[in-house]
Design an enzyme around this catalytic site. Structure first.
Site, mmCIF file in Angstrom:
data_model
loop_
_atom_site.group_PDB
_atom_site.id
_atom_site.type_symbol
_atom_site.label_atom_id
_atom_site.label_comp_id
_atom_site.label_asym_id
_atom_site.label_seq_id
_atom_site.Cartn_x
_atom_site.Cartn_y
_atom_site.Cartn_z
ATOM 1 N N ARG A 123 0.863 -1.118 0.127
ATOM 2 C CA ARG A 123 -0.135 0.004 0.095
ATOM 3 C C ARG A 123 0.845 1.202 -0.116
ATOM 4 O O ARG A 123 0.404 2.201 -0.744
ATOM 5 C CB ARG A 123 -1.021 -0.054 1.280
ATOM 6 C CG ARG A 123 -2.029 -1.250 0.958
ATOM 7 C CD ARG A 123 -2.786 -1.433 2.515
ATOM 8 N NE ARG A 123 -3.820 -2.325 2.237
ATOM 9 C CZ ARG A 123 -4.463 -3.032 3.470
ATOM 10 N NH1 ARG A 123 -4.016 -2.522 4.619
ATOM 11 N NH2 ARG A 123 -5.356 -3.856 3.036
ATOM 12 N N ARG A 187 7.347 -5.266 -5.492
ATOM 13 C CA ARG A 187 5.906 -5.114 -4.869
ATOM 14 C C ARG A 187 5.102 -6.137 -5.467
ATOM 15 O O ARG A 187 4.278 -6.896 -4.557
ATOM 16 C CB ARG A 187 5.354 -3.741 -5.452
ATOM 17 C CG ARG A 187 4.326 -3.154 -4.785
ATOM 18 C CD ARG A 187 3.550 -2.192 -5.546
ATOM 19 N NE ARG A 187 2.458 -1.593 -4.850
ATOM 20 C CZ ARG A 187 1.349 -0.975 -5.518
ATOM 21 N NH1 ARG A 187 1.485 -0.719 -6.611
ATOM 22 N NH2 ARG A 187 0.180 -0.513 -4.690
ATOM 23 N N SER A 277 18.546 30.326 6.279
ATOM 24 C CA SER A 277 19.633 29.978 7.518
ATOM 25 C C SER A 277 19.236 30.598 8.458
ATOM 26 O O SER A 277 18.697 31.898 8.374
ATOM 27 C CB SER A 277 20.938 30.287 6.816
ATOM 28 O OG SER A 277 21.856 30.361 7.915
ATOM 29 N N LYS A 283 21.926 33.177 2.682
ATOM 30 C CA LYS A 283 22.247 31.786 2.251
ATOM 31 C C LYS A 283 21.034 31.300 1.658
ATOM 32 O O LYS A 283 19.788 31.803 2.093
ATOM 33 C CB LYS A 283 22.664 30.999 3.350
ATOM 34 C CG LYS A 283 24.228 31.185 3.646
ATOM 35 C CD LYS A 283 24.504 30.033 4.636
ATOM 36 C CE LYS A 283 24.771 28.806 3.711
ATOM 37 N NZ LYS A 283 25.341 27.563 4.498
ATOM 38 N N ARG A 316 11.003 -21.308 13.066
ATOM 39 C CA ARG A 316 10.669 -19.892 13.530
ATOM 40 C C ARG A 316 11.840 -19.456 14.258
ATOM 41 O O ARG A 316 12.503 -20.010 14.867
ATOM 42 C CB ARG A 316 9.163 -20.083 14.142
ATOM 43 C CG ARG A 316 8.244 -20.638 13.939
ATOM 44 C CD ARG A 316 7.521 -19.684 12.848
ATOM 45 N NE ARG A 316 7.112 -18.541 13.485
ATOM 46 C CZ ARG A 316 6.068 -18.168 14.509
ATOM 47 N NH1 ARG A 316 5.486 -19.494 15.057
ATOM 48 N NH2 ARG A 316 5.751 -17.577 15.255
#
Length: 446
Positions: A123, A187, A277, A283, A316
């Site tokens: 998802r 996926r 900044s 900057k 497991r």
């Protein structure tokens, strides 16, 4: 487990994620995925004739995340090592008494959590791939628009020879496309997990295979040919794809940050009000470049954790399985943020061709030394040509030194020297490479 809020919430979370991706990674989303697994399990068992359909519907009715408290479940998980056990207890208590014996029938905690994390990943990869598509489109537009815009190529941190900004953008494009392809494949291949206590599905008798197929179908996932409780390749494939995307996005970000340095000034990030900044009013920091680079630096450690945890004992694992959950979610979080910021960075990138040409010309033609040597080599040999060009390159003006060197002038006219020092004549196959990258991104052969 994570806080119940989205990973994008808080002082720092919003600097590394993307809200639409992180919404799928939140605790409520993971909780709903766990409940979706329990609902699919009940439906599949009913389909196979193992439990009464009314009991399955009663269980499904209670599989809504808003009925449960993820924080309370997280606290209760400390007693059992995972949140599935307390969730099953609450779900069992919530259904009518005649349906309680059928809750979680035949499954184990790992079946629920593994499959829920697969659902969360699938998802979350929806909006993540949307951001990646946008990044690919923006990189393609830059490559096409600047196919023939000359600039300095830099190797080992030094100016090297002419190239084009289109070719640089085509390199970004290709990396992002490759990352997208790997993610799409990973996926699509993420399977449902159902094996029961030790991977035999003994509780279902001869119907185990049917339940597995129906279970996966209810979730919209491919079934696995056998349980993958301690065979973690599906997640390794996903982790590798996510890590590869972070590298591809990080490459773009690093290049943009270097090109945006004041003394280079060949690109700048867009976006009004961004990059300020706290101490220096003048900057304008390349914020998206910085944050994507930060995400790329974090990715390898998370991928390494998942690989380190993948060697698991017997049927497991004790601890290795538990070590996977948060790194996997963190990788999705970082990759989502990197894809979204990379798309924004590329879409708003300000390209400065005139500054690129200024930097290319700054060394008085020195970047074309290789081209001059190639012109001389047929007449004097490669070794002598290299020495002549090296000697000319040592002076204050490469062009002037070439014009004043009688050994060079014996073989090259003014026109030939001028042609050798024309960067457009020393781009090789740059344009064709750009065209190939654009065609590949569009899915067009050749």
């Amino acid at each position: 487990m994570r806080p119940s809020s989205s990973p994008s919430d808080g002082l720092l979370g919003g600097l590394s994620g993307a809200p639409d991706v992180d919404a799928e990674l939140s605790d409520p989303s993971l909780l709903q995925a766990m409940l979706d697994v329990e609902a699919a399990l009940a439906r599949a068992a009913a389909d196979a004739g193992i439990l009464p359909p009314p009991a399955a519907e009663a269980i499904v009715e209670q599989c809504r995340a808003e009925r449960y408290d993820p924080l309370a479940l997280g606290r209760a998980a400390d007693a059992t090592g995972n949140p599935v056990v307390p969730l099953v207890g609450e779900l069992t208590a919530a259904v009518p008494e005649d349906a309680r014996a059928w809750v979680h029938l035949g499954a184990t905690s790992q079946d629920v959590l593994d499959t829920a994390l697969v659902l969360v990943a699938v998802r979350a990869l929806g909006p993540l791939l949307d951001h990646l598509d946008a990044a690919v489109d923006a990189a393609a537009q830059l490559a096409a628009a600047h196919r023939d815009t000359v600039m300095v190529a830099r190797t080992l941190g030094q100016q090297a020879a002419p190239t084009t900004f289109g070719l640089k953008a085509a390199g970004w494009l290709t990396g992002l496309v490759e990352g997208r392809d790997r993610l799409r494949h990973a996926r699509a291949a993420q399977p449902a997990q159902l094996g029961g206590a030790v991977g035999t599905l003994a509780a279902y008798g001869p119907a185990g295979a049917e339940v597995t197929e129906r279970f996966a179908a209810h979730l919209g996932l491919p079934p696995s040919p056998l349980p993958w409780h301690t065979r973690r390749q599906p997640w390794l494939d996903l982790a590798t794809a996510l890590g590869g995307l972070l590298v591809a996005a990080g490459k773009v970000a690093l290049d943009v940050g270097l090109l945006a340095q004041n003394e280079v000034g060949e690109v700048a990030e867009g976006g009004a009000g961004r990059g300020g900044s706290s101490a220096m009013p003048h900057k304008r920091n390349p914020v998206d470049s910085i944050l994507v680079t930060a995400a790329a630096r974090r990715g390898p450690g998370l991928v390494a954790t998942l690989f380190a945890a993948a060697v698991q004992e017997h049927e497991r694992a004790a601890g290795a399985w538990h070590a996977e959950w948060e790194p996997l979610l963190d990788l999705l979080h970082l990759a989502g943020g990197a894809a979204a910021r990379c798309a924004r960075m590329l879409a708003g990138l300000q390209v400065r061709p005139e500054r690129m040409r200024e930097n290319l010309d700054a060394t008085g033609g020195l970047l074309l030394a290789e081209a001059v040597a190639a012109r001389l080599a047929p007449a004097v040999g490669r070794g002598v040509a290299h020495d002549l060009v090296t000697r000319a390159a040592a002076g204050p003006s490469f062009r002037a030194a070439l014009l004043a060197d009688p050994e060079v002038r014996a073989h090259l006219s003014d026109t030939e020297i001028a042609e050798a020092l024309d960067p457009y004549r020393w781009l090789g196959s740059a344009g064709r490479f750009v065209d190939s990258a654009l065609a590949a991104a569009r899915g067009v052969d050749g």
